[in-house]
Write an enzyme that holds these catalytic residues in place. Structure first.
Site, PDB file in Angstrom:
ATOM      1  N   HIS A 115       0.832  -1.198   0.000  1.00  7.38           N
ATOM      2  CA  HIS A 115       0.000   0.000   0.000  1.00  7.38           C
ATOM      3  C   HIS A 115       0.873   1.257   0.000  1.00  7.38           C
ATOM      4  O   HIS A 115       1.888   1.322   0.692  1.00  7.38           O
ATOM      5  CB  HIS A 115      -0.894   0.037   1.247  1.00  7.38           C
ATOM      6  CG  HIS A 115      -2.014  -0.944   1.220  1.00  7.38           C
ATOM      7  ND1 HIS A 115      -3.169  -0.745   0.496  1.00  7.38           N
ATOM      8  CD2 HIS A 115      -2.170  -2.149   1.838  1.00  7.38           C
ATOM      9  CE1 HIS A 115      -3.987  -1.769   0.665  1.00  7.38           C
ATOM     10  NE2 HIS A 115      -3.395  -2.639   1.468  1.00  7.38           N
ATOM     11  N   LYS A 169      17.614  -5.102   1.186  1.00  9.36           N
ATOM     12  CA  LYS A 169      18.973  -4.933   1.692  1.00  9.36           C
ATOM     13  C   LYS A 169      19.889  -5.707   0.751  1.00  9.36           C
ATOM     14  O   LYS A 169      19.440  -6.589   0.031  1.00  9.36           O
ATOM     15  CB  LYS A 169      19.068  -5.490   3.116  1.00  9.36           C
ATOM     16  CG  LYS A 169      20.336  -5.121   3.870  1.00  9.36           C
ATOM     17  CD  LYS A 169      20.400  -5.849   5.209  1.00  9.36           C
ATOM     18  CE  LYS A 169      19.334  -5.357   6.163  1.00  9.36           C
ATOM     19  NZ  LYS A 169      19.473  -5.986   7.519  1.00  9.36           N
ATOM     20  N   ARG A 183      19.025 -10.217   9.147  1.00 14.34           N
ATOM     21  CA  ARG A 183      20.425  -9.838   8.985  1.00 14.34           C
ATOM     22  C   ARG A 183      21.221 -11.086   8.635  1.00 14.34           C
ATOM     23  O   ARG A 183      20.778 -12.223   8.900  1.00 14.34           O
ATOM     24  CB  ARG A 183      20.974  -9.190  10.261  1.00 14.34           C
ATOM     25  CG  ARG A 183      20.964 -10.089  11.469  1.00 14.34           C
ATOM     26  CD  ARG A 183      21.357  -9.339  12.737  1.00 14.34           C
ATOM     27  NE  ARG A 183      21.339 -10.212  13.902  1.00 14.34           N
ATOM     28  CZ  ARG A 183      22.384 -10.933  14.298  1.00 14.34           C
ATOM     29  NH1 ARG A 183      23.520 -10.890  13.627  1.00 14.34           N
ATOM     30  NH2 ARG A 183      22.294 -11.697  15.365  1.00 14.34           N
TER      31      ARG A 183
END
Length: 201
Positions: A115, A169, A183
């Site tokens: 959205h 990332k 991570r």
């Protein structure tokens, strides 16, 4: 506020269903409703045969387990030896590419649409959507209940730990990725190099 569905009556409803069945993407939604929960070998066989016709492209040896739900399957490409696991959910409207030898554990979700929410004066539900493609490389394993966010690129050889939420990332190839937010917690190449050096010493 959510928009109410207009009341069409019985004849109007039949007409709406007819037009849905005329559209390939909507027709597939009906197909997967009926095929999605068929158990055993028969279910695997039918899903492989029928789903493969609807993907943008599909490789060899596709496995689609029970409960898989795919929105916008025509925007999704899968390579060879791909396993779509139990109760997986894919929203491919922004474009989804899955490489060879990729396995999804149960409960995984991949989203390519989000959205819009930047305009504070307009309700979020009226602002439309952002479409961001997701790419998953070769030889990737996503364990149970992984969530892949729009715009993510997962390179070759990665392992995603159970329950991880993967945002946009830069991830090196062969990474071991875990957490929310995710991570890098290890690298399969470095682990292999370490084992080889220990063997030589």
């Amino acid at each position: 506020m959510a928009q109410e569905m207009p009341k069409k009556g019985f004849v109007g409803t039949l007409k709406e269903v007819y037009w849905e069945l005329c559209r390939p993407n909507d027709r597939f939604d009906y197909l997967q409703f009926f095929l999605g929960e068929i158990p055993g070998y028969l279910g695997l066989l039918w899903r492989k045969k029928i789903y493969s016709r609807h993907f943008k492209s599909a490789g060899k040896n596709l496995t689609v387990y029970q409960g898989v739900r795919i929105r916008n399957i025509h925007c999704m490409s899968v390579g060879d030896d791909v396993y779509l696991g139990l109760e997986n959910n894919f929203q491919a409207g922004g474009g989804l590419t899955i490489g060879d030898r990729v396995a999804f554990g149960p409960g995984c979700k991949v989203w390519t649409i989000n959205h819009k929410f930047d305009d504070l004066e307009t309700p979020i539900m009226e602002q439309g959507y952002d479409f961001k493609p997701v790419s998953i490389g070769n030889d990737v394993w996503l364990a149970a209940n992984v969530f892949i966010m729009p715009g993510v690129e997962i390179p070759d050889g990665c392992i995603i730990a159970a329950g991880s939420v993967i945002g946009v990332k830069k991830y090196p190839p062969y990474s071991i990725i875990s957490g929310n937010p995710a991570r890098v917690i290890g690298n399969r190449l470095k682990n292999k190099e370490k084992e080889e050096s220990e063997d030589k010493s």
